[in-house]
Every structure is written in structure tokens, then in C-alpha cells.
Design an enzyme around this catalytic site. Structure first.
Site, PDB file in Angstrom:
ATOM      1  N   ASP A  20     -38.663  16.194 -34.817  1.00 40.77           N
ATOM      2  CA  ASP A  20     -37.903  16.195 -33.571  1.00 40.77           C
ATOM      3  C   ASP A  20     -37.537  17.632 -33.192  1.00 40.77           C
ATOM      4  O   ASP A  20     -37.784  18.572 -33.957  1.00 40.77           O
ATOM      5  CB  ASP A  20     -36.682  15.282 -33.674  1.00 40.77           C
ATOM      6  CG  ASP A  20     -35.631  15.788 -34.647  1.00 40.77           C
ATOM      7  OD1 ASP A  20     -35.931  16.698 -35.437  1.00 40.77           O
ATOM      8  OD2 ASP A  20     -34.505  15.267 -34.624  1.00 40.77           O
TER       9      ASP A  20
ATOM     10  N   SER B 136     -30.770  17.272 -30.508  1.00 37.17           N
ATOM     11  CA  SER B 136     -31.740  16.568 -31.340  1.00 37.17           C
ATOM     12  C   SER B 136     -32.873  16.000 -30.482  1.00 37.17           C
ATOM     13  O   SER B 136     -33.541  16.719 -29.782  1.00 37.17           O
ATOM     14  CB  SER B 136     -31.049  15.487 -32.168  1.00 37.17           C
ATOM     15  OG  SER B 136     -31.926  14.920 -33.110  1.00 37.17           O
TER      16      SER B 136
ATOM     17  N   ASP C 254     -34.724  18.114 -37.818  1.00 37.72           N
ATOM     18  CA  ASP C 254     -34.017  17.454 -38.916  1.00 37.72           C
ATOM     19  C   ASP C 254     -34.555  16.042 -39.182  1.00 37.72           C
ATOM     20  O   ASP C 254     -34.202  15.430 -40.186  1.00 37.72           O
ATOM     21  CB  ASP C 254     -32.501  17.438 -38.702  1.00 37.72           C
ATOM     22  CG  ASP C 254     -32.059  16.725 -37.434  1.00 37.72           C
ATOM     23  OD1 ASP C 254     -32.916  16.184 -36.710  1.00 37.72           O
ATOM     24  OD2 ASP C 254     -30.840  16.715 -37.155  1.00 37.72           O
TER      25      ASP C 254
END
Length: 569
Positions: free
Chosen positions: A302, A150, A306
Site C-alpha cells: 500500500d 495509508s 505497511d
């Protein structure tokens, strides 16, 4: 050679047998000789699954992301899949992001699955995480994997596991999978792939996902209205560049300016200190381009696409960043309004959020007479709600950390559809002579002014982990009786599963899974939550305050006073 704890050395020596490759063994021997602190941090514990799967620094050792730790995860998961779906032909979908080693690690994971007789559908190149969630159900897979960390720093990577419903692993499957993994030795990993079971996927899934995103994120906005909206978009060197520009164009949004310097996927994230849209610095280049182009809306996502950050024009025409709670309120209110206009809104609809997000969402649910559900931090809990209550229709939901999910065709936070939804809101409000900013003010006028803040304190390594544990222990054993001049009236401890009413002196059970979260409520309506991050070496404090008089300066002062009272560093 420097001193190394014998117990630690016992763990290290297991990695020095011929099963492990020569480069790994050489690196470990160098650390034994010259870097005992690095050796300890690499081996003192095994990586664990948190709120967003397993994340860690890449390198050698049990506490690092590498071919062996991920291979062991995959071997354990393969064994578990065979137990859960006996006699069935097993299928797994795999995606990966822009990070260093993501592509090679994804291939290793695929090899272990095929070595265990499991059919694998591997994306040909990097793809957004929400597309993986979509692909699991679209391809009727029992499981999905995405290699991503992430918005963590460049040295990190990660491993997220999705189940057949398209949501991440939740109880009881998560604990059962972990037990299976922990029962294995590294030498139990089967790396001998069966290439006949490996399939590459790309355009067919891309097109299906894009079509579903447009269907769920569009709301009858006339083309002329879309044409009038000026958008700046940045992928922050991540995967969203493969999907969001395409979806916006197909949905009719042609006036999109992409930040070219950040459009090329790059695991070093060279133009930002952190690829996290929660941090204002990450959107600096996009904001500058928006000023140059006179854009109405800025979107930044990002690396695994998400989460999204949003900036809009305020009443004075200046660009201002929305926080995650504000963005969630706007999207949810808009969705409810659209369903109400279509006549599809009823008590069988529900919206959802998390225990550390704004309390305003519950008020909005009450106003529209829909069910409101609240879960622990992490979108896997919202996906679980969708799965557990098939008789209800999920409208949308989010959390304060910039994630949102529109409908249930994806079972995780989804910046693709949420970006399209943000554009729909901005375009429609502009055509009405209003703005996103004014829309937010109108909602606050109706439901009360809330203000939230997040304090994240970084505590790295073994020492940092111990410090975080000590802070949480102190907050439990020596609880605040007042916070910045306001008495504590209730304490919810999600580790013990109890809520204690300080005024009445009684306790009640919390109907939610246990988690290391502690929430204080004070007499003036403030809410302060503390929790260690499940994905980063941080402890987080979430502050929410409200003011019936709707005086923003009062709320800002209250947040500053609470922050000072916490005295965390």
C-alpha cells in the site's frame, strides 16, 4: 445565500478571523453561499483519532485535514511532550508519504514543533511508515509523526503519532493528548519556526533500517535458492519503491521484476481504483506481469508501505491471491519453525494477533508452546504488548488486514521486512520441491481448515456516520439469536466490556480495552464480528468459519449463507 444552521455557522465564523489565511476564508465564504451540504460535512464534527491515527479528506474545516487541524494537533502534542518530559531536550522524527500535500504538511508540522523549542528530524523525501517507527528509537526521539492516509482514496491524508517506544499512541497517552488538543483554540498554534532546530535525515537512517530489516527477515537461505525465485513487485505508486527493491537486492534476491507503470510515486494512484492490496484489482497489473515472466511470487504494497498483498502459484500453476489471514498464518508458522530449528524457541516467546483475525493462530501457538496474545484491531495494540511484557520475546504477529510485524525492531506493521520474509518462505519451499500454496495446505491439514471473509460497507459523510451508528445500535439492542441456521451461543461486546454466554445465561468481563466491536459466536463454530472502521467511512463485518472435515466448498457456502443473513447494504 442558502440557509445554514446557526450553530454550524457559529463554528464556521471562527475560521473567518484574520488568523486564517485568505484562501481558506475565501473557500469557506464560497461554501456558505453555494454549498451548504459541503460546509456541514466540513464542520459538523472535528476529526478524531482512530485505529490508525487521524485520517480525513483534505480541505477547509474542523472535519478536514489542513494546516490548521494538523497545526492544532501538533501544538497540543508539543504542550503534552513538555509536560511528560520536563527539563529534557525534546526530539521528534517526521516522515511523509506520496499523497498530495504530504510534503508541505510535514513541513508545517515540523515548523510548529520547532516553534515550540522541539528538535525535529525530518526525512528529506517520502519514506515508508515502518522506517519512521524505526527512526524514533534509532534517534532516541520522544515522539514521531508520519503524514499518511495509508490506502485511503486520493482525497485523503492523515497524521499518525508514535511514542518513544516506536509504537503508536495508546491509552492513557492518546486520551491525554486529545484532551490537550481539544483545550486549545486555533489561535494558540505557534507557526513561527526555529530553523536551527530542524535537521534533514536520509541515507544514514535508510541504511540502518535496511540492515535491520535484512537481519530480522532473513533465515539462512542459500544464494542459489534465492536466485531460483522469480518475483514481481509493485509499489502501487507508493513509498515502498524507496526501500523494498534495495532491501531485496541487498538480501540476495536479484530476480525481481518491478511493475514500471506503478513504480513512480503518485498521489492520484492513476493505474488503480484503490491502492489497497486487500483488493484483487490493485494487483492486476502485477499479476499480468507475473504471468508474462513466469514469476513464482507477486508482492504489492500500500502507499505508506505497511501492508502487503501476496499472490502465489496454486497446485494447477495458476496465480492465486492469499488473504490476510492466510499470509499471517504462513509467516507466523515459518518464523516459529525457524526459531525451533535454531533452538531459540521457548515459553518466553510470544506471537500476537487481533480479535477479528483467524482463530487458527491460537492453535499454532499452542502447538509450539509459545504465548499467544490477542488485542483490538490496530498494530498499536501489538506494539503495546511488546512494551508491556519486556520479559517476553516477540516472534511475530499480524492482523487480517494484510499487516505483519517481524520481531520488535519496528513497532508497527512493516511491509518491508514482511516482503523479505515472504520471499524467504517462497524460495525455501521451492527448493524443497514444494510451494507456498502447498505449505499453506499442509498447515491447514494439521490445524484444521478455516475460511474467512470481510464485508466492508461504505457509508460516507454525516448521514453515513449516523447509519453506521444505527446498525451497531440495532445489533446490540436486537441481537441475533441464530445466524444462517446456527444458534448464537456467545456474544462479546467490547463497548461494554462483557461477554454473554447465551446457553448458560452468565456474563464475564473482557480483559481488553473498550472499543466499538461486537462479536457473535454460533453453535457450529462460526465467528462474526462487526465494527465501524477507525480509518475509513465504513462498517466492517468479519466472518470466520471452520470445518473439521476440511471441505472448502462447505465453508464457502457457509460464508455465503451468513453474508445473506446479515443483509447489510
Amino acid at each position: 445565500m442558502r440557509y445554514v444552521d446557526p450553530k454550524l455557522l457559529e463554528k464556521v465564523n471562527k475560521w473567518l478571523i484574520p488568523f486564517f489565511d485568505e484562501d481558506t476564508q475565501h473557500t469557506i465564504k464560497e461554501m456558505i453561499a453555494y454549498d451548504p451540504e459541503g460546509l456541514e460535512d466540513s464542520f459538523y464534527k472535528s476529526l478524531e483519532f482512530g485505529t490508525g491515527g487521524m485520517r480525513g479528506i483534505m480541505g477547509v474545516g474542523d472535519n478536514r485535514i489542513n494546516k490548521y487541524t494538523l497545526g492544532k494537533n501538533t501544538q497540543g502534542l508539543s504542550n503534552y511532550l513538555k509536560e511528560q518530559f520536563p527539563g529534557q531536550a525534546l526530539k521528534v522524527a517526521i516522515a511523509y508519504d506520496c499523497r498530495h500535500n504530504s510534503k508541505s504538511l510535514a513541513k508545517i508540522v515540523a515548523d510548529v514543533f520547532t516553534a515550540n523549542g522541539i528538535e525535529v528530524f525530518l526525512f528529506s523525501d517520502l519514506r515508508p511508515t515502518p522506517e519512521l517507527s524505526f527512526a524514533v528509537r534509532h534517534l532516541n526521539c520522544q515522539c514521531g509523526i508520519v503524514l499518511t492516509a495509508s490506502h485511503n482514496p486520493p482525497e485523503y491524508n492523515g497524521y499518525k503519532v508514535y511514542w518513544e517506544d516506536g509504537g503508536q499512541l495508546v491509552p492513557p497517552q492518546d486520551a491525554e493528548v486529545i484532551r490537550e488538543i481539544n483545550s486549545l483554540e486555533y489561535t494558540d498554534i505557534n507557526f513561527k519556526s526555529d530553523i536551527s532546530l530542524l535537521h534533514t535525515i536520509d541515507a544514514e537512517i535508510d541504511n540502518a533500517f535496511a540492515e535491520a530489516s535484512i537481519q530480522n527477515g532473513s533465515f539462512n537461505t542459500p544464494q542459489s535458492v534465492k536466485d531460483a525465485l522469480k518475483i514481481v513487485f509493485t509499489s502501487l505508486h507508493g513509498t515502498s519503491i524507496t526501500m523494498i527493491p534495495h532491501v531485496l537486492e541487498e538480501a540476495g534476491y536479484k530476480n525481481v521484476n518491478i511493475v514500471k507503470e506503478q513504480a513512480l510515486p503518485n498521489g492520484d494512484f492513476p493505474t488503480v481504483s484503490s491502492p489497497n492490496p486487500e483488493e484483487p484489482e490493485a494487483l492486476k497489473m502485477a499479476m499480468e506481469l507475473a504471468e508474462k515472466e513466469g514469476a513464482d511470487l507477486v508482492i504489492g504494497t500500500d502507499p505508506d508501505c505497511d501492508r502487503l498483498g501476496i499472490a502465489v502459484r496454486n497446485d494447477e500453476g495458476r496465480l492465486t491471491l492469499l488473504n490476510g489471514n492466510q499470509a499471517m498464518i504462513l509467516k507466523t508458522h515459518f518464523l516459529l519453525e525457524q526459531h525451533k530449528k535454531k533452538g531459540t524457541l521457548n515459553q518466553n516467546n510470544f506471537i500476537a494477533s487481533t480479535i477479528v483475525s483467524t482463530p487458527m493462530l491460537r492453535k499454532i501457538a499452542d502447538e509450539y508452546e509459545v504465548t499467544y496474545m490477542e488485542g483490538l484491531t490496530g498494530f498499536k495494540w501489538i506494539a503495546k504488548m511488546v512494551k508491556d511484557f519486556p520479559e517476553l520475546t516477540f516472534i511475530g504477529g499480524g492482523e487480517e488486514s494484510f499487516g505483519y510485524m517481524v520481531g520488535d525492531f519496528v513497532r508497527d506493521k512493516d511491509a518491508v521486512t514482511a516482503t523479505l520474509l515472504a520471499c524467504e518462505i517462497a524460495a525455501q519451499k521451492k527448493s524443497e520441491g514444494s510451494s507456498v500454496y502447498q505449505y499453506l495446505k499442509d498447515i491447514e491439514k494439521q490445524f484444521g481448515l478455516y475460511k474467512e471473509a470481510l464485508i466492508s460497507v461504505v457509508k460516507k459523510g454525516k448521514k453515513g456516520s449516523e447509519e453506521i451508528a444505527a446498525i451497531m445500535k440495532s445489533l446490540r439492542e436486537n441481537p441475533f439469536t441464530e445466524i444462517a441456521g446456527s444458534k448464537v451461543v456467545k456474544i462479546e461486546d467490547y463497548l461494554t466490556g462483557e461477554a454473554r454466554n447465551i446457553i448458560e445465561g452468565d456474563t464475564e468481563k473482557l480483559d481488553i480495552p473498550t472499543s466499538n466491536v461486537l462479536i457473535y459466536y454460533t453453535e457450529d463454530g462460526s465467528k462474526i464480528a462487526a465494527r465501524p472502521s477507525g480509518t475509513e467511512p465504513k462498517i466492517k463485518f468479519y466472518i470466520s468459519v471452520n470445518d473439521p472435515e476440511r471441505v472448502e466448498e462447505t465453508l464457502q457456502k457457509r460464508i455465503e449463507d451468513i453474508t445473506a443473513h446479515l443483509n447489510i447494504s
